[in-house]
Structure formats: C-alpha cells, structure tokens
Design an enzyme around this catalytic site. Structure first.
Site, PDB file in Angstrom:
ATOM      1  N   HIS A  96      -1.525   4.423  -7.904  1.00 27.02           N
ATOM      2  CA  HIS A  96      -0.164   4.814  -7.568  1.00 27.02           C
ATOM      3  C   HIS A  96       0.839   3.757  -8.043  1.00 27.02           C
ATOM      4  O   HIS A  96       0.465   2.643  -8.409  1.00 27.02           O
ATOM      5  CB  HIS A  96      -0.009   5.054  -6.060  1.00 27.02           C
ATOM      6  CG  HIS A  96      -0.230   3.832  -5.220  1.00 27.02           C
ATOM      7  ND1 HIS A  96      -1.485   3.389  -4.873  1.00 27.02           N
ATOM      8  CD2 HIS A  96       0.646   2.950  -4.678  1.00 27.02           C
ATOM      9  CE1 HIS A  96      -1.373   2.293  -4.141  1.00 27.02           C
ATOM     10  NE2 HIS A  96      -0.097   1.994  -4.019  1.00 27.02           N
ATOM     11  N   ASP A 132       4.392   2.027  -6.724  1.00 27.84           N
ATOM     12  CA  ASP A 132       5.169   1.872  -5.490  1.00 27.84           C
ATOM     13  C   ASP A 132       6.591   2.394  -5.615  1.00 27.84           C
ATOM     14  O   ASP A 132       7.120   3.008  -4.684  1.00 27.84           O
ATOM     15  CB  ASP A 132       5.186   0.396  -5.074  1.00 27.84           C
ATOM     16  CG  ASP A 132       3.828  -0.079  -4.574  1.00 27.84           C
ATOM     17  OD1 ASP A 132       2.973   0.774  -4.263  1.00 27.84           O
ATOM     18  OD2 ASP A 132       3.613  -1.308  -4.501  1.00 27.84           O
ATOM     19  N   ARG A 173     -11.880  -5.387   5.341  1.00 30.97           N
ATOM     20  CA  ARG A 173     -10.828  -6.055   4.546  1.00 30.97           C
ATOM     21  C   ARG A 173      -9.505  -5.969   5.292  1.00 30.97           C
ATOM     22  O   ARG A 173      -9.039  -4.877   5.640  1.00 30.97           O
ATOM     23  CB  ARG A 173     -10.716  -5.347   3.185  1.00 30.97           C
ATOM     24  CG  ARG A 173      -9.617  -5.837   2.243  1.00 30.97           C
ATOM     25  CD  ARG A 173      -9.528  -4.835   1.116  1.00 30.97           C
ATOM     26  NE  ARG A 173      -8.707  -5.235  -0.010  1.00 30.97           N
ATOM     27  CZ  ARG A 173      -7.409  -5.001  -0.131  1.00 30.97           C
ATOM     28  NH1 ARG A 173      -6.759  -4.374   0.848  1.00 30.97           N
ATOM     29  NH2 ARG A 173      -6.764  -5.364  -1.222  1.00 30.97           N
ATOM     30  N   HIS A 207      -1.363   0.561 -10.016  1.00 32.79           N
ATOM     31  CA  HIS A 207      -2.451  -0.167  -9.374  1.00 32.79           C
ATOM     32  C   HIS A 207      -3.210   0.701  -8.376  1.00 32.79           C
ATOM     33  O   HIS A 207      -2.787   1.803  -8.037  1.00 32.79           O
ATOM     34  CB  HIS A 207      -1.914  -1.413  -8.661  1.00 32.79           C
ATOM     35  CG  HIS A 207      -0.935  -1.090  -7.554  1.00 32.79           C
ATOM     36  ND1 HIS A 207       0.407  -0.909  -7.788  1.00 32.79           N
ATOM     37  CD2 HIS A 207      -1.105  -0.905  -6.217  1.00 32.79           C
ATOM     38  CE1 HIS A 207       1.028  -0.641  -6.659  1.00 32.79           C
ATOM     39  NE2 HIS A 207       0.129  -0.623  -5.677  1.00 32.79           N
TER      40      HIS A 207
END
Length: 320
Positions: free
Chosen positions: A231, A233, A299, A289
């Site tokens: 996607h 941003d 994570r 990214h």
C-alpha cells in the site's frame, strides 16, 4: 598324406569353435559391464535428484521461515546499529493532487533508518504501554491496534473506544509517565524527520492514524488482520506526508518474518526491526511498501505519522 589333411581340417574346426566361444564370452562380459555401469549411473542419478530435491525443499523452507518471498536487499540488518542511513528517491506526483504547503510538502523524498534517536530502554517502556493497553482487548486475528489518540482498540472482530468502553478503569492501566514518554518519543522522531528532509518541524503536524500495532502468526479473521498487502500511505490515508515506524521488538529474537519491505522493480529493500530502531519515509508512491507475514512470535511497533496540512493535525493524547 590324406589323413594329415583330415587332421588339419579338424584342428582348424576346433580352433574356429574356440574363437567363437571366446568372442561370445567377451560379448556377454561387455553386456554385463554395460548393464552394471548403467545401473550405477541410474543409482547415482537417483541419489543426485533426491539430494537436489532435498536441498530445494530446504531452501524453500528457509525462505518461507525468513519471510523472503522475492529478490531483496537488506537496508538495515537487525544486528547492526545505524547512526543515520538515508536513501534519497525521486518524489512521485501523489502530492500534486493535494494542497501544497511551502516548506513542508515533500520536494526531497526518500527513506531513512536510525538506531540512535530512541534508546532500547525507551522502546521497552513503550512496549509495556502497548502490552497494557492491548491486554484489554485484541483482535481474533493476527493484527491488533491501540490508538491512544482516538481510543481505538481492536476487540475481537471489531474495534471499541477504550476510553468510553472502560471508563475510569483506564486510569489504573496508563500512568502520567506513560503519556509523557509517548510525547517525548514523538518529538524526537519529529525532529529527526525534519532534519532529514530539511523542513521546519513547526510546519509538521501529528496526524491520524497514529497507533501501536501487535502482530503474530494467528490466522486472519477479517480484512483488518491482513496487514501484509502492499500500500501507499498518501493514497490510503490522504493526510500523510511523512510516515515513521518505531520498532519495539527484535527480529529473529521476538519474532520471525515481519520485516518491512520497500517494494521496487527488480530488487525490494527490507528493514529488519530492532527495538528502538526508527524507520521513516515520505508517504507517496515513491515508497510503496508492505510488511511480511509474521511466522512466529509477536512483533510490536508504533506508527507515528505527520501531515503538512494543519486541518488534519491532531494533538498528543492527554493525561487521564
């Protein structure tokens, strides 16, 4: 003399017969040797194929476990400490479809990584803040978020406003020190971005969504859990001009997979998370990214984003 000729004939016939037998014996020996040779070749070929298959399977498994599903170049290894690594890239045209703000809207684009702005101790403290907040809820799938600004908290397959849902109980979860740490870290990251892109930080405004994320290997239950899709941003959120991620856990220690991937034609560029590492970049399509799927462990990170448009600015979360 006639008997001698007959005797000579018999000797010749015997010699001829012996020669035929010898030739036949040699032919059979040759056939046998060839058969043994061919069987040996087939055996080694089979062993070689099995070995190659085993090696290929091992490489595929290694690739899967390490989340490397394409040709990649590692920009930042988890076991190195980076001072300030910056890679400049050509800006996309995404910013042209939005109002431009002189001295802030990106004209210099790129991506940076640093391990010296936020300490590992600060990252560990922020991780405890995330753990406390997410202990109140969490997604049924593999990705959960906690937004201290809006109060958004993953809760099963939905979201709740933790301030309204839990009311006064929140005061027993978060301390005034938690919020002060949050503000201090945000300010340090804002200064870092301003210096890297040569902009006055007073022209940058914190924008939403800014949130903690917790990702594990649990199967996705809703589209909100599918964090791994590529996607942009600026296109996804509109207000974003500069995006940053502060990692709160360590790649290959706390989790496997889950690397951050800048997607480019030919060779993708990856960042391996490290507690205290800040990765930041301009938010347009020059920095398409995604995040690799987490294969094991958990994570933690926090996304902190900035806009040049004051109409889209938000304040720091207030003390409770």
């Amino acid at each position: 003399m006639a008997p001698l000729r007959r005797s000579g004939s018999k000797a010749t016939e015997g010699s001829s017969s012996a020669g035929v037998e010898l030739a036949e014996s040699r032919r059979l020996d040759s056939i046998k040797k060839n058969r043994v040779h061919h069987e040996s070749q087939r055996k080694w070929l089979k062993i070689s194929l099995l070995g190659s298959s085993g090696l290929l399977a091992s490489l595929l498994l290694w690739s899967f476990l390490n989340g490397d599903d394409g040709v990649t170049e590692v920009l930042a290894h988890h076991n190195e400490i980076l001072q300030n690594r910056f890679i400049e890239v050509i800006c996309s045209e995404d910013y042209d479809s939005h109002k431009r703000f002189e001295g802030c809207t990106p004209r210099k684009c790129g991506r940076g990584i640093t391990d010296i702005v936020i300490t590992r101790e600060e990252a560990e403290q922020l991780r405890r803040v995330a753990e406390k907040g997410l202990s109140l809820g969490g997604s049924e799938g593999g990705a959960s978020i906690l937004d201290l600004h809006s109060g958004a908290l993953s809760f099963g397959k939905h979201f709740v406003n933790l301030y309204r849902y839990f009311g006064a109980k929140i005061q027993d979860i978060f301390s005034e020190e938690d919020f002060q740490l949050y503000r201090d870290v945000r300010q340090k990251i804002q200064h870092t971005i301003g210096q890297a892109f040569d902009i006055n930080i007073s022209s940058m405004y914190l924008t939403k969504p800014t949130f903690f994320s917790r990702i594990n290997s649990t199967e996705a239950k809703t589209t909100h859990d599918e964090y791994w899709h590529p996607h942009i941003d600026k296109i996804t959120y509109g207000s974003f001009d500069y995006t940053s991620l502060l990692y709160l856990s360590d790649y290959m220690k706390d989790f496997g997979g889950g690397r951050f991937v800048f997607m480019e034609e030919g060779v993708n560029k990856t960042v391996e998370p490290r507690a205290g590492r800040v990765s930041f970049f301009t938010s347009g399509s020059e920095n398409l990214h995604r995040v690799e799927k987490v294969h094991w462990g958990t994570r933690y990170a926090i996304t902190i984003s900035f806009t040049c448009n004051p109409d889209h600015g938000i304040g720091d979360p207030a003390d409770l």
